[in-house]
Design a protein around this motif. Structure first.
Motif, PDB file in Angstrom:
ATOM      1  N   THR A 153     -43.260  45.208 -22.864  1.00 36.18           N
ATOM      2  CA  THR A 153     -44.595  44.652 -22.611  1.00 36.18           C
ATOM      3  C   THR A 153     -45.344  45.449 -21.535  1.00 36.18           C
ATOM      4  OG1 THR A 153     -43.767  42.461 -23.157  1.00 36.18           O
ATOM      5  CG2 THR A 153     -45.811  42.541 -21.882  1.00 36.18           C
ATOM      6  N   VAL A 154     -44.624  45.897 -20.503  1.00 43.30           N
ATOM      7  CA  VAL A 154     -45.319  46.581 -19.397  1.00 43.30           C
ATOM      8  C   VAL A 154     -45.347  48.101 -19.579  1.00 43.30           C
ATOM      9  CG1 VAL A 154     -44.728  44.746 -17.783  1.00 43.30           C
ATOM     10  CG2 VAL A 154     -43.244  46.766 -17.911  1.00 43.30           C
ATOM     11  N   GLY A 155     -44.782  48.586 -20.680  1.00 49.85           N
ATOM     12  CA  GLY A 155     -44.867  50.026 -20.957  1.00 49.85           C
ATOM     13  C   GLY A 155     -43.752  50.851 -20.358  1.00 49.85           C
ATOM     14  N   LEU A 156     -42.620  50.221 -20.019  1.00 48.98           N
ATOM     15  CA  LEU A 156     -41.472  50.980 -19.515  1.00 48.98           C
ATOM     16  C   LEU A 156     -40.348  50.918 -20.554  1.00 48.98           C
ATOM     17  CD1 LEU A 156     -41.121  49.821 -15.775  1.00 48.98           C
ATOM     18  CD2 LEU A 156     -42.025  52.002 -16.605  1.00 48.98           C
ATOM     19  N   PRO A 157     -39.727  52.061 -20.893  1.00 46.04           N
ATOM     20  CA  PRO A 157     -38.658  52.054 -21.906  1.00 46.04           C
ATOM     21  C   PRO A 157     -37.331  51.539 -21.339  1.00 46.04           C
ATOM     22  CG  PRO A 157     -39.058  54.295 -21.144  1.00 46.04           C
ATOM     23  CD  PRO A 157     -40.063  53.430 -20.434  1.00 46.04           C
ATOM     24  N   LEU A 176     -33.044  52.497 -17.366  1.00 51.67           N
ATOM     25  CA  LEU A 176     -34.346  53.170 -17.451  1.00 51.67           C
ATOM     26  C   LEU A 176     -34.124  54.622 -17.049  1.00 51.67           C
ATOM     27  CD1 LEU A 176     -37.453  52.997 -17.817  1.00 51.67           C
ATOM     28  CD2 LEU A 176     -37.611  52.362 -15.401  1.00 51.67           C
ATOM     29  N   GLY A 177     -34.415  55.534 -17.962  1.00 51.35           N
ATOM     30  CA  GLY A 177     -34.199  56.955 -17.689  1.00 51.35           C
ATOM     31  C   GLY A 177     -35.345  57.575 -16.904  1.00 51.35           C
ATOM     32  N   GLU A 178     -35.178  58.853 -16.549  1.00 50.33           N
ATOM     33  CA  GLU A 178     -36.217  59.647 -15.867  1.00 50.33           C
ATOM     34  C   GLU A 178     -36.598  59.080 -14.499  1.00 50.33           C
ATOM     35  OE1 GLU A 178     -37.415  62.653 -17.002  1.00 50.33           O
ATOM     36  OE2 GLU A 178     -35.815  62.381 -18.468  1.00 50.33           O
ATOM     37  N   GLN A 179     -35.643  58.454 -13.824  1.00 52.17           N
ATOM     38  CA  GLN A 179     -35.873  58.010 -12.448  1.00 52.17           C
ATOM     39  C   GLN A 179     -35.340  59.117 -11.512  1.00 52.17           C
ATOM     40  OE1 GLN A 179     -37.557  54.657 -12.456  1.00 52.17           O
ATOM     41  NE2 GLN A 179     -37.696  55.800 -14.369  1.00 52.17           N
ATOM     42  N   ALA A 180     -35.306  58.881 -10.219  1.00 54.96           N
ATOM     43  CA  ALA A 180     -34.926  59.986  -9.329  1.00 54.96           C
ATOM     44  C   ALA A 180     -34.204  59.502  -8.083  1.00 54.96           C
ATOM     45  CB  ALA A 180     -36.178  60.770  -8.927  1.00 54.96           C
TER      46      ALA A 180
END
Ligand code: FES
Length: 507
Positions: A153-157, A176-180
């Motif tokens: 709903t909020v646009g996060l995969p 959630l991928g692509e974090q750091a």
């Protein structure tokens, strides 16, 4: 017998403080004039000052101690938009538009960290990782399904997964991928080093005693004054509380161990950051010259209500050994976070009728990403650019979501304020290196500390913020206030506000 600090394993400092250079910025002296004064040299303050300077503003950062030595130097330093199980709750409390704004703000915070690292050539071990939230409690599984749906709903995969990289079974997990992840202090110090010049300054060892709203505003330390069009209070817990933040946030402490498991790390853990909800624990790794170090966090409690804090490190170590087997504890440290009533930080104009005063606080354990969000949002407010997150983070907001928490906080603070002063031992003995609060017929509640050489220090135990009675924190060797989280050295000097004056010395 209670465990004492001498029983604890590991060096009593954070990985970040142990592996970053010292700073040597001058204290504020005399009078300085800038466009924006920033009180507090943590990530939120330094990031905001950096972005304001990029936007052409002259800034002065005023830090009470050393830049980065507060919360930023004691974080687990996760740059992520996955904040536990935040999104299903955000949608329920605020609606989809504001939940989307929260997701967008935090995703933007991560992008901004990457941009700054690249544009300024910062060496801070920034690496892309996957963030996980997991539980060991099967009763929580539905909440994880709800969080994955909220992510869409909020646009996060945000995806449901059953393969969290852990050596023990989990009941449910999302990722959630692509974090750091990064070395927060090396990042912050590199930004701070590029601030002085062209009318901008960084001052250390300069505790702000007072700030006055006006045109211009005035920020005063014992050594000097900064005159500024705008003032940002980014001092963790706002000092000189103009909008009763003390009654709208709860301070929490939590503990971290930097450990090296003898069997090495489970496959995949090196590139992951994990947040366990039940029981609450935090895990991530960081590269060091001797191989990756595993950071294990947990054992949180309301500041000043932790009981024997040394015991919490031992419980955390025991938990880590049960999960990861034999291990060496290299570092141990603790951190303090402020939680707001509704779980969303306060970032923006600080108080009604004070259009030049701004605040950034209440990051609730997600201060790295939200520190950068604060930088982006406050820059836009000050240079008068539209920002889609302004309404979400509005510090002056009133809503009913946290009403029961507000009552709880009030009751807790009032209980401490009224009844703690009646408590305290009447007969006492203080071993070297320890403190105790006692009742004295003449002086009321007295904080006694005995140094290693036997010298006894007598202080009033009344916190100089609003008068609650401090308690001894055995593991950190500090006096901690249970009401709003001020902390003081054994000799009474302020470690952390909102208090700005030391505990009163008694004869
Ligand atoms: Fe508020 Fe101590 S921090 S009374």
């Amino acid at each position: 017998m209670d465990p004492r600090t001498s029983d604890l394993p590991g060096e009593p400092t954070s990985l970040w403080l142990a592996t970053a250079p010292e700073t040597g910025y001058p204290p504020l002296q005399g009078e300085v004039e800038v466009d924006v004064a920033v009180i507090g040299g943590g990530l939120a303050g330094i990031a905001t000052a950096t972005l304001l300077k990029e936007a052409g503003q002259r800034v002065a950062v005023i830090e009470a101690r050393r830049v980065g030595h507060g919360v930023t130097g004691h974080t687990t330093a996760k740059l992520t938009a996955l904040h536990g199980l935040a999104y299903a709750q955000l949608i329920a409390r605020f609606g989809e538009a504001k939940a989307r704004a929260y997701a967008d703000a935090n995703a933007s915070g991560i992008r901004e960290a990457r941009r700054l690292v690249e544009a300024r050539g910062i060496d801070c071990d920034l690496a892309t990782t996957t963030a996980y939230t997991y539980t060991e409690d099967p009763d929580e599984a539905q909440a994880f399904h709800d969080e994955a749906a909220a992510g869409a709903t909020v646009g996060l995969p945000i995806e449901l997964t059953d393969d969290a990289p852990l050596p023990y079974p989990v009941a449910a997990a999302v990722r959630l991928g692509e974090q750091a992840r990064f070395h927060p202090l090396r990042f912050l110090l590199a930004l701070a080093a590029q601030l002085p010049g062209d009318g901008s300054h960084v001052f250390e060892g300069s505790r702000v005693l007072e700030y006055r709203h006006g045109e211009p505003c005035r920020v005063t330390t014992s050594g000097g004054t900064v005159r500024a069009r705008d003032v940002i209070v980014a001092s963790h817990y706002p000092i000189g509380d103009k909008a009763l933040y003390a009654f709208r946030m709860t301070p929490h402490r939590s503990y971290v161990l930097g450990v090296r498991p003898a069997a090495g790390l489970p496959e995949g853990l090196e590139h992951a950051m994990l947040y366990g909800t039940k029981p609450h624990h935090s895990l991530r790794t960081h590269p060091t010259g001797e191989g990756p170090l595993l950071l294990v966090g947990g054992e949180g409690h309301v500041t000043g209500e932790g009981g024997n804090t040394a015991e919490r490190y031992l419980r955390l170590e025991e938990w880590a050994r049960r999960r990861f087997g034999a291990l060496e504890v290299v570092y141990r440290w603790s951190a303090q976070d402020n939680r707001t009533l509704d779980g969303v930080p306060y970032i923006g104009r600080a108080a009604p009728g004070m259009r030049h005063l701004y605040v950034a606080t209440g990051f609730g354990g997600w201060g790295m990403t939200h520190g950068l969000v604060a930088g982006l949002l406050l820059r836009d407010l000050i240079v008068e650019r539209p920002n889609p997150w302004e309404a979400l983070y509005e510090p002056r907001r009133v809503n009913l979501h946290g009403a029961s928490d507000l009552v709880g906080m009030g009751v807790r603070a009032t209980r401490h304020l009224l009844f703690d002063r009646l408590a305290g031992q009447r007969s006492w003995s203080v071993p070297p290196g320890q403190g105790v609060v006692v009742r004295d017929e003449e002086d009321g509640s007295v904080a006694l500390y005995r140094a290693a050489d036997g010298t006894l220090t007598r202080l009033s135990a009344a916190c100089t913020h609003l008068g609650c009675i401090v308690g001894w924190n055995d593991a950190e060797k500090s006096w901690d206030c249970p009401c709003h989280g001020s902390r003081f050295e054994p000799g009474g000097a302020v470690i952390q506000g909102p208090a700005v004056r030391p505990l009163k010395k008694l004869g």
